[in-house]
Structure formats: structure tokens, C-alpha cells
Design a protein around this motif. Structure first.
Motif, PDB file in Angstrom:
ATOM      1  N   ARG A  18       4.345  -3.280   9.006  1.00  0.00           N
ATOM      2  CA  ARG A  18       4.735  -4.509   8.322  1.00  0.00           C
ATOM      3  C   ARG A  18       3.719  -4.949   7.286  1.00  0.00           C
ATOM      4  N   ALA A  19       2.443  -4.622   7.491  1.00  0.00           N
ATOM      5  CA  ALA A  19       1.411  -5.038   6.552  1.00  0.00           C
ATOM      6  C   ALA A  19       1.398  -4.181   5.286  1.00  0.00           C
ATOM      7  N   LEU A  20       2.172  -3.107   5.287  1.00  0.00           N
ATOM      8  CA  LEU A  20       2.138  -2.168   4.165  1.00  0.00           C
ATOM      9  C   LEU A  20       2.914  -2.678   2.959  1.00  0.00           C
TER      10      LEU A  20
ATOM     11  N   ASN B 132       3.476   7.963  -3.754  1.00  0.00           N
ATOM     12  CA  ASN B 132       3.545   8.127  -2.290  1.00  0.00           C
ATOM     13  C   ASN B 132       4.017   6.845  -1.602  1.00  0.00           C
ATOM     14  N   ARG B 133       5.180   6.343  -2.011  1.00  0.00           N
ATOM     15  CA  ARG B 133       5.647   5.045  -1.535  1.00  0.00           C
ATOM     16  C   ARG B 133       6.766   5.100  -0.489  1.00  0.00           C
TER      17      ARG B 133
ATOM     18  N   GLY C 171       0.801  -1.206   0.000  1.00  0.00           N
ATOM     19  CA  GLY C 171       0.000   0.000   0.000  1.00  0.00           C
ATOM     20  C   GLY C 171       0.838   1.262   0.000  1.00  0.00           C
ATOM     21  N   SER C 172       0.157   2.393   0.164  1.00  0.00           N
ATOM     22  CA  SER C 172       0.845   3.681   0.215  1.00  0.00           C
ATOM     23  C   SER C 172       0.020   4.631   1.060  1.00  0.00           C
ATOM     24  N   GLY C 173       0.649   5.723   1.455  1.00  0.00           N
ATOM     25  CA  GLY C 173      -0.073   6.782   2.138  1.00  0.00           C
ATOM     26  C   GLY C 173      -0.353   6.560   3.602  1.00  0.00           C
TER      27      GLY C 173
END
Length: 270
Positions: A154-156, A179-180, A147-149
Motif C-alpha cells: 500500500r505504501a508503494l 518498472n511500475r 515507488g517501483s521495483g
């Protein structure tokens, strides 16, 4: 060998200019031998490999490459093709397109074609470039998705194994455009021995055989260095809890800025 034609590894953040100056693509062609360049295009990351392979073939033909072959491997068995292996052995540049980095690795990891590319890159015989997904696979530890933002956690980020051309780096692409930053920091918290390299769109790094690199393009290259990390809670928290990292060093490299991967130091402008 003149510096302008010396083989290098070129890691592109994606969406490189294909219409106007094409500076990054011209740099790849130049480092692959200029008018004598023999280019292998690997579109295996794409779900439309014929279409994207044809697009890059047209681009490199228009730019004057001597020979171009699209290595359109869609199943692992095709990587045993002796004609494609022969072309990889005689080409001067390999270009890996965008798409899905997991797909690219699933199709080509530990195949004869990719083993040949590895060997020739290690001997500094060819220039290797990868854009978008083709950039993500450059490290041994690879960002496969995420994901981002959000705050780093850890789940990102989802990690997998890449091709290891830059074994001590973790590369993320389309970096500020999507937005990483939190995603890259989350990855580095899991592998603090690695250097995080976030590359914006229409931007690249050119890595020389001595492991120095130079930024090029319209965006910036973000370097996240956790070498002197003094604390992280990464191992003690839940998967969605925010990660804290202390004493992490950050560099933003604009066009022409240089950095040494092994020494983890900026190289002053001469």
C-alpha cells in the motif's frame, strides 16, 4: 464519419517519438481532423509550460495542423479566460502534455475550461490526448506518485482524483521502462473494480466511442483485470507488507491488439 477521423481518446505512455515517424502524434492529428485540425495544447502539468507548449506547437505546425493555441493556464483564475474558453469550444483536438499530474489537476479540475473539454469529449466532438502526466489523469482514481521495483504494497502508490475521462480505469505510464508493475497492482488492490492500464513509452491506446481500444506504438500495453478477484489481504495488512491477490487476469497488448473496456475482453483480430 470515417473511422480515420472519428474522435477518440488517446492515452500515451510518455516519451512519444517527436523526431522520426511521429506515428502517435500523427494519429492524434488525423483523429482531430487532419489538415483541418484545430489543436489546443494544455501544458499546465509542466513546470516549464511556455517551453513545452512551444515545442508541441512547433511539432503540430510542422505536421500541418490548421490552427494551434497553447492554453497556458498557470493559475486557476486563468481558466475563466473567455478567449481560451471560446477556442476550446471550436477546437477539434486537445493535447495534455507531461509533467506533474497533481499539478495539472490542481490547476484545472472543476474549471470552466476542463468542464468544456469534458462535455465535448462526452459528446464525441473532439479527440483528447494526454501523454505521461496527461495520461495519468484520465481515470477517476489517479496514480499521483509512488515507488517501483518492490513487491506490491500500500505504501508503494499514492492515489488522488483524476479527471475521469476513463472513469473505470487506473492508468500508469512509462510503465515497463520504469518498472511500475508492482505500483499498478498496488493501486488495483485498493480499487479492484477498476481496470489497470500500464502503458509503455512511445506507446498508446486509442479508445473509441464504443469503449473498444487498440494498442499502438513500440512498446506494450499491460492490462490488469481484477474483476474475478477471489482474495486479497490488502485490507488486513500493514502499509509496507506485501499484498497478495488471487485470480487476477493479465494481458499484454502489442501494436494493433484490441480490447473492450466494458466487456473486459480481448477483441480477436479480424
Amino acid at each position: 464519419m470515417p473511422h480515420s477521423t472519428q474522435p477518440a481518446i488517446i492515452v500515451i505512455g510518455g516519451a512519444e517519438d517527436k523526431v522520426h515517424g511521429r506515428e502517435i502524434l500523427h494519429k492524434f492529428l488525423e483523429r482531430s481532423g487532419g489538415p483541418e485540425a484545430r489543436i489546443a495544447i494544455i501544458p499546465s502539468a509542466s513546470r516549464e509550460p511556455a517551453l513545452i507548449g512551444a515545442r508541441y506547437r512547433e511539432l503540430f505546425e510542422d505536421m500541418g495542423a490548421k490552427a494551434i493555441q497553447v492554453i497556458d493556464v498557470r493559475e486557476r483564475e486563468q481558466a475563466n479566460d473567455p478567449l481560451w474558453q471560446a477556442y476550446i469550444q471550436e477546437c477539434t483536438g486537445v493535447f495534455m502534455t507531461g509533467g506533474d499530474q497533481l499539478r495539472l489537476c490542481a490547476i484545472l479540475a472543476d474549471t470552466p475550461i476542463m468542464d468544456q473539454v469534458h462535455a465535448r469529449v462526452q459528446r464525441h466532438e473532439i479527440t483528447l490526448a494526454g501523454t505521461s502526466a496527461g495520461a495519468a489523469v484520465m481515470g477517476y482514481h489517479m496514480i499521483a506518485g509512488g515507488g517501483s521495483g518492490k513487491s506490491p504494497n500500500r505504501a508503494l502508490v499514492d492515489m488522488a482524483t483524476g479527471f475521469g475521462f476513463l472513469p473505470n480505469a487506473i492508468v500508469d505510464q512509462h510503465f515497463h521502462n520504469r518498472n511500475r508493475m508492482a505500483r499498478l497492482i498496488s493501486a488495483i488492490s485498493m480499487h479492484p473494480e477498476c481496470l489497470g492500464i500500464g502503458i509503455d513509452e512511445d506507446t498508446c491506446i486509442i479508445v473509441e466511442p464504443d469503449h473498444s481500444l487498440q494498442a499502438m506504438g513500440n512498446g506494450v500495453v499491460t492490462i490488469v483485470d481484477a474483476t474475478e478477484l477471489s482474495h486479497t489481504n490488502q485490507a488486513q495488512i500493514g502499509t509496507t507488507d506485501p499484498i497478495s491477490i488471487h485470480n487476477c487476469r493479465l494481458h499484454l497488448l502489442g501494436h494493433g491488439d484490441r480490447y473492450h473496456l466494458d466487456r473486459r475482453q480481448l477483441i480477436p483480430s479480424s
